[in-house]
Design a protein around this motif. Sequence first.
Motif, PDB file in Angstrom:
ATOM      1  N   TYR A   1     -38.170   3.552   9.178  1.00  0.00           N
ATOM      2  CA  TYR A   1     -37.928   2.110   9.086  1.00  0.00           C
ATOM      3  C   TYR A   1     -37.494   1.584  10.450  1.00  0.00           C
TER       4      TYR A   1
ATOM      5  N   ASP B   1     -36.751  -2.499  12.223  1.00  0.00           N
ATOM      6  CA  ASP B   1     -36.786  -3.955  12.054  1.00  0.00           C
ATOM      7  C   ASP B   1     -37.953  -4.583  12.809  1.00  0.00           C
TER       8      ASP B   1
ATOM      9  N   VAL C   1     -41.270  -4.086  10.950  1.00  0.00           N
ATOM     10  CA  VAL C   1     -41.371  -4.957   9.767  1.00  0.00           C
ATOM     11  C   VAL C   1     -41.629  -6.401  10.197  1.00  0.00           C
ATOM     12  N   GLN C   2     -40.877  -6.844  11.216  1.00  0.00           N
ATOM     13  CA  GLN C   2     -41.035  -8.214  11.722  1.00  0.00           C
ATOM     14  C   GLN C   2     -42.464  -8.453  12.209  1.00  0.00           C
TER      15      GLN C   2
ATOM     16  N   ILE D   1     -45.083  -8.445   9.120  1.00  0.00           N
ATOM     17  CA  ILE D   1     -45.055  -9.687   8.328  1.00  0.00           C
ATOM     18  C   ILE D   1     -45.589 -10.851   9.161  1.00  0.00           C
TER      19      ILE D   1
ATOM     20  N   TYR E   1     -43.390  -6.803  -0.348  1.00  0.00           N
ATOM     21  CA  TYR E   1     -42.357  -5.939   0.237  1.00  0.00           C
ATOM     22  C   TYR E   1     -41.670  -5.219  -0.926  1.00  0.00           C
TER      23      TYR E   1
ATOM     24  N   HIS F   1     -39.029  -2.764  -2.606  1.00  0.00           N
ATOM     25  CA  HIS F   1     -37.708  -2.133  -2.489  1.00  0.00           C
ATOM     26  C   HIS F   1     -37.290  -1.827  -3.927  1.00  0.00           C
TER      27      HIS F   1
ATOM     28  N   LEU G   1     -34.891  -9.887   5.522  1.00  0.00           N
ATOM     29  CA  LEU G   1     -36.232 -10.315   5.929  1.00  0.00           C
ATOM     30  C   LEU G   1     -36.224 -11.764   6.399  1.00  0.00           C
TER      31      LEU G   1
ATOM     32  N   ILE H   1     -45.500  -3.472   2.423  1.00  0.00           N
ATOM     33  CA  ILE H   1     -44.491  -2.647   3.092  1.00  0.00           C
ATOM     34  C   ILE H   1     -43.627  -2.017   2.005  1.00  0.00           C
TER      35      ILE H   1
ATOM     36  N   GLU I   1     -40.371   0.320   1.278  1.00  0.00           N
ATOM     37  CA  GLU I   1     -39.148   0.965   1.774  1.00  0.00           C
ATOM     38  C   GLU I   1     -38.878   2.250   0.998  1.00  0.00           C
TER      39      GLU I   1
ATOM     40  N   TYR J   1     -47.705  -0.094   4.922  1.00  0.00           N
ATOM     41  CA  TYR J   1     -46.662   0.592   5.698  1.00  0.00           C
ATOM     42  C   TYR J   1     -45.746   1.323   4.727  1.00  0.00           C
TER      43      TYR J   1
ATOM     44  N   LEU K   1     -42.482   3.434   4.627  1.00  0.00           N
ATOM     45  CA  LEU K   1     -41.350   3.656   5.524  1.00  0.00           C
ATOM     46  C   LEU K   1     -40.284   4.529   4.863  1.00  0.00           C
TER      47      LEU K   1
END
Length: 735
Positions: free
Chosen positions: A373, A375, A378-379, A382, A394, A396, A409, A464, A466, A493, A495
Amino acid sequence: MGLGSLEGGFQWPGQRLVVVTDREIQGRQRRRRRGGVHGTAGATGRQGARIASYQDLQVGDYVVHATHGIGRYLGVRSETILGVTRDYLVIQYEGSDRLKIPTEQVDQIQKYIGAEGHEPRLNRLGGGEWAKVKSRVKESIREMAAELLRLAALRETLPGTAFPPDTPWQREFEDAFPYEETPDQLTAIAEIKADMEKARPMDRLLLGDVGYGKTEVALRAAFKAATAGKQVAILVPTTILAQQHYATCKSRMEGFPINLAVLNRFKSPKEQAEIIRGLADGTIDVVIGTHRLLSDDVKFKDLGLLIVDEEQRFGVAHKERIKQLRANVDVLTLSATPIPRTLHMAMVGLRDMSIITTPPEDRYPVETFVAEYDDALVQDAIGRELSRGGQVFYVHNRIQTLDDVAARLHRLVPEARIAVAHGQMSEDRLEKIVLDFMDGEYDVLVATTIIENGIDMPQVNTIIVEDADHLGLSQLYQLRGRVGRSNRLAYAYFLYRRDKVLTEASEKRLRAIKDFTELGSGFKIAMRDLEIRGAGNILGPEQHGFIVSVGFDLYCQLLEEAVRELKGEPAPEPEIQPNIELQVDAFISDQYVPDARQKIDAYKRIIAIRSMADVEDVADELVDRFGSLPDPVKNLLDIARLRVHCNRLGITSIAQMRDRVTVKFLPSAARDVPFDRLALLNRRPEFRGRIETPRTRGGTSFTVKVGGLDARSLLRTLLLLLEQLHAEVAQTAAR
């Protein structure tokens, strides 16, 4: 003059002409796929990866050789013997024993699949231990096969519904499908209908990748049952999927006298009671529902077909109830990645299986990334999706911290409109959020794995996940299948937490999801899941032990043989395996194909060649992927062409000794060879007296003098000679 389609009709007063489209007549429009007939890919189409071997060998993997037993694969090595370079697969056995297998015999080894975490003991080359193990397993399998046949015979006697042949309504319903069916869809539909028209209950597994058209196949079966006066239950794992299937059914069956209903927790108690009454009195023909359909208060007046979507998502208690429902009704199970038990039952013939492997037109594989993972990652992911007007899932999978993730996010991508969804929300709120997201009112949907099954949102092309290491392989595959459902390139993705040490099983799962990115990987994923989790206690603890001792593939092979023997069916005629020993370099170098797994796959494709068309297909693919063919690869393909001729003519071997090549035939085939015609061929300039025919009647071989020929010329001469001989044999037979 051109060929096309019209959105609507028109008038041409000057020519006193009115054109009316089929949509205006029937209320429906049928869109044709571009490309070849029956949906085959045209020049710009993409043919998805067919179900080939899932057994992508890596150095260090355990393998099973039917004759020599369990060893460890050490890789492909090139060796030059007597001036000739070939590739060999090297297998390590107990101690320092090593076996070198020519690449043309690659199909003699199978990847060992046993139990997760279990490392099998290597066998000793030349010992009798492996033969004893195989004998023990065979005996046990024979007993089990007898029991399976008894159960299969019992199933054949169960009373079922023999549905009538297709009606004009069925044809009208199928003609309204807005796309051209793929060949696999047509085959699956034909197999399912044939099962339904038999008097015994159907039990068929429909295996196809996400978005490959399983739903349409199932709808045609449902329509056939409903128009024959039987009720249909479509069982799905989630409320959202139930709503989506209901919308699809309603759209497809509109205009036909079929009463549809959806039963899930979005329905009020009053609505549920009305639907349950309709099922009991027969006024509802087709019902789509979640596990609510399995409740004790749900009774059917005349259930004829049960369709189960993604059976692996249902719990043990639900599966027991499904078993009760399926006793005397036709059952169709849909899956992209079936659980190991289901897949095993289909593979050994306990369940019938249909497979859809042709992808939709212009579908791209999903670009897949497995990483820690970050940041910034991810940024960027997206932001890139939003910049092209798309949306993002996303995932989770902890409800308690979903809002915290959404807040994080929002800090990373302030411009994104973010919504949160999970299964503990009220029905109305969850439905509104999902529908608003589908309508484009949000950019990012932060959700649990509730989105795993069935939601069809072509505008979402980045996902994405997690803590992907916490999820099962089939789950990861299903999640990835939520994107890439349009002609736009999609990204996934997966992660895991920074600096986390992954378990061996988690690492294997993440490696598998990264490895199998091509279209049509569902079967491979299911088989790799079987490998990672182990064959499991599929048929009882004793059989589990036998699977561990010989590996899953050999176990299935022995089981099929035992079933065939007990049925009294003759063993299939062994295919001629011609032995071709020529002093030419024939191998795939590391410079041409650097990746060892791709090289093994190329050898498997070459070994599987059965026709001249197959040779051209493989050659075209190699050129397309790796560039112009080097001479050793050209030689390899020419040897494959020689094998095709050998199988046509009944040739058992082509062997070179210095400047002579001896061609030997099966005795039965030699009787059909006009050896006297070879003498005439000898006079042709391309052969220049090179052919020596048998001196006695009843000979089974002839010799070709190859002195002075280089490798390419030698192969061309032999190919031309066998081609001419094949023509002579055909002419003799015609007389």
